[in-house]
Design an enzyme around this catalytic site. Structure first.
Site, PDB file in Angstrom:
ATOM      1  N   HIS A 106       0.843  -1.199   0.000  1.00 54.42           N
ATOM      2  CA  HIS A 106       0.000   0.000   0.000  1.00 54.42           C
ATOM      3  C   HIS A 106       0.874   1.243   0.000  1.00 54.42           C
ATOM      4  O   HIS A 106       2.028   1.216   0.407  1.00 54.42           O
ATOM      5  CB  HIS A 106      -0.984   0.014   1.168  1.00 54.42           C
ATOM      6  N   HIS A 108       0.879   5.453   0.962  1.00 51.89           N
ATOM      7  CA  HIS A 108       0.271   6.547   1.721  1.00 51.89           C
ATOM      8  C   HIS A 108       0.403   7.839   0.928  1.00 51.89           C
ATOM      9  O   HIS A 108       1.481   8.130   0.398  1.00 51.89           O
ATOM     10  CB  HIS A 108       0.991   6.750   3.060  1.00 51.89           C
TER      11      HIS A 108
END
Length: 143
Positions: A106, A108
């Site tokens: 992932h 950010h």
């Protein structure tokens, strides 16, 4: 030492991808889902989570990583348009010692404003109505 390990399909992002856990969604397509971080370091902090089941960037296929970074760039531009921050931090961690806490790849996207300190990740859960409002503004600014 290798950063590779077995992928745990019970991690929170895998559950969100399967619709088994809620999120404040901004965008979804065949490659990624983007949603608000419920423990934001800054207002508008959001995540881009590739759908490929990989623990980190080093385990992703080249096609999936290319698709993911294109979505990261598009979402960062939408955050800039919608929230008008002074800067944007884009981060991605590989392995626990690097700061990774959820072992599904992932990214950010964290808006930053001059003279506003960055909060501690996990420091407190955001107000869900505020997250929904931010998500709506960001989604409206997507190309």
């Amino acid at each position: 030492m290798s950063l590779s390990g077995s992928y745990d399909d019970q991690n929170i992002f895998a559950k969100i991808l399967r619709g088994e856990a809620p999120c404040v969604k901004i965008f979804e397509d065949d490659a990624v889902i983007a949603f608000m971080d419920i423990f934001p370091q800054s207002p508008g902090h959001c995540l881009v989570v590739p759908k490929e089941p990989a623990r980190n960037l080093l385990e992703m296929t080249p096609d999936a990583s290319a698709a993911a970074i294109q979505r990261v760039q598009n979402l960062a531009r939408a955050v800039e348009t919608a929230l008008e921050p002074d800067g944007i931090v884009v981060t991605q961690f590989n392995g626990g010692p690097a700061g990774q806490t959820v072992f599904h790849i992932h990214f950010h996207i964290i808006p930053r404003w001059e003279d506003v300190p960055l909060g501690r990740h996990g420091g407190g859960q955001a107000d869900m109505d505020e997250l929904k409002a931010q998500a709506g503004k960001i989604a409206a600014a997507l190309d």
